[in-house]
Enzyme design. Sequence first.
Site, PDB file in Angstrom:
ATOM      1  N   GLU A 164      34.079  53.681  39.242  1.00  0.00           N
ATOM      2  CA  GLU A 164      34.881  54.418  38.166  1.00  0.00           C
ATOM      3  C   GLU A 164      35.305  53.191  37.294  1.00  0.00           C
ATOM      4  O   GLU A 164      36.060  52.427  37.345  1.00  0.00           O
ATOM      5  CB  GLU A 164      35.914  55.324  38.901  1.00  0.00           C
ATOM      6  CG  GLU A 164      35.317  56.570  39.362  1.00  0.00           C
ATOM      7  CD  GLU A 164      36.472  57.474  39.429  1.00  0.00           C
ATOM      8  OE1 GLU A 164      37.284  57.533  38.502  1.00  0.00           O
ATOM      9  OE2 GLU A 164      36.563  58.224  40.594  1.00  0.00           O
ATOM     10  N   GLY A 165      35.030  53.639  35.941  1.00  0.00           N
ATOM     11  CA  GLY A 165      35.434  52.729  34.852  1.00  0.00           C
ATOM     12  C   GLY A 165      34.237  51.819  34.197  1.00  0.00           C
ATOM     13  O   GLY A 165      33.981  51.469  33.340  1.00  0.00           O
TER      14      GLY A 165
END
Length: 642
Positions: free
Chosen positions: A554-555
């Site tokens: 994530e990210g």
Amino acid sequence: MSVDGWNTVLVLGGIRSGKSEFAESLVTDAPVVRYVATAPEGDPEDTEWATRLAAHRARRPGSWTTEETTEDPRRLADVLESAEPNEMLLVDDLGGWVTVLLDPDHQPADDVATITELAEAIRGCAARVVLVSPEVGLSLVPTTPLGRAFTDALGAANRAVADACDAVVLVVAGQPVWLKPATTATEPSVPATATAPTAAATAPVVASLADSEPTPEVQLPDVLTPTPPAAPTGEPGNPWAAPTMALPMVSTGLVIQPGMELPMPDEYAGPQAVDRLATLDVPGAGLGVLDRVVGFAAATQGTSTPAAWGSVRVLLLHGDHAGGAAAGTVAGDSARRAAQARAGQGALARLAAESGASLQVVDTPASAPIEDQPALAPEQVESALRYGWRLAEQAADAGVQLLVLGACGAGTEAAAAAVLAATAGAEPPAVLGRVITDSGEIDDAAWMIRCAAVRDALHRTRRSSRGAKDILAELGGGDVAVATGVLLGATARRVPVLLDGPVGLAAGMVSRDLAGQARHWCLLADHGGHPAVRLAADVLGLTPLLDLRMDLGEGANALVALPLLRSVLALSAALPVHPSLAGTDDTGPAPDEPESTDPSYADPALTEPDSTEPDFAEPEPAGPGPASTGADEQPASGWRAG
């Protein structure tokens, strides 16, 4: 099966409305389905009725079992009471049940008592139940005594069953309309003349957001006070003391509650920016689907010529979930990745450095096993929401123009799946991605444990309120609660958020109850092939810009797409208007003149001197990790910091 996290659902509808088909679609993915038929066989010579019954039977999968209750109306209550927790019951329909109830062969009978017994059986049923019933209350009063007796009894049955069920949906012309959604707990209003709090109540406990290691004693900051408290030793000031617009404020600080009125993006700037793209001097067909990036940036910046985002901050939320949600994960792996990001190592840190974005690792409260108990206490949810809001406030005060929201933690995907089941009627197996081990193998056993944990959590909370804070406390946990606060705080300060992964999308689903405006400030670059992200994006109306199907964490996926999005914005701002639309000839501009003579167009690089526009600074780099160097941050023409 679970509709919006509920255990029992009543599906109402008129004749040929599609109510039975809709009810059947709700139980399609259930492993064990028991179809309870209530309608009598009818007259053998009535071929039309026999055809209807045959059509119903033909739609049922071969794996379903069928049980009939036509001989005794009271048997339906017995079937519900004896059902097992792992079963799914589809009762179709209560109209046939009332017909049998009123049959002279079953009279005299206490119809009211029988309906009451049915309602009590529904309330105490351990299995998941979908009941279908005709809605005849919208028609004229029948002219015959028998017709009036039927409509009266069916109306009474529908009311009693609807009261006993967790959710009620009315199907009209094939379109479901939910009549009984989640009950939002009403929070008591706080008078503006509330007694001033003590110093201990108002002074926030400021946890380090940059380089401090997590300890069990660290608590989330307390409420945001209207007046800045004394700054801690070694800090020039409190970065969270800035006022927040459009917030319900009382003497005790920030109040986050359902129905907040937060800002919306500029509804005119976005369409104007997209229309302007059609006038630019480009040799091809234009930007394709990426014109949505220009429209989004224009709406959030409030200008038809949006600038590329200069100062970007990545918020990496780190918090583990205990219990079955974390099945298949290596103990301590999420803490290792968080420490790696703080040290400027790993995929996320390297991509942040390449993009000139600052990286901030944020520790969130650990979450309890959702299958056994609430993930967080109510007071922890309040603190986590305020904590996330402050993170967004701090970023806005530092001049950040775009937030990238990511997460790393054991059990985050299962927690997000539970939130989706409670807010969008998702089935856990449909939104839980495959579990991949460190060696690249698929761990089906761990995946089943996660599904069971989410299923048990939904069953445990089937009678709980489905308000935003209740979902965060029961199912979401610390990282989803902090992420929800970030979305709300960013909305209040007009800072757009680039979402990436299940945690951010789950927070977007929860934020709808608190402030529906939040989703309009969110952009989804790529769904990453994750089923939970796809479903939540569809519900929120967020169309992914790309389909790269990367799984870097994530990210990190969003940071891969960020340079492309920046390039699109820079190109749309720099290209001139086509000569045929600008009123010039085809010979091109003079060598010493700007390319565009359109007075409505102004190149930011020509109109705003660099000497008057300092780079956005990042006061708190994430420890030894990468921070924005400012090298690629250009002044943003028309940027409104809120």
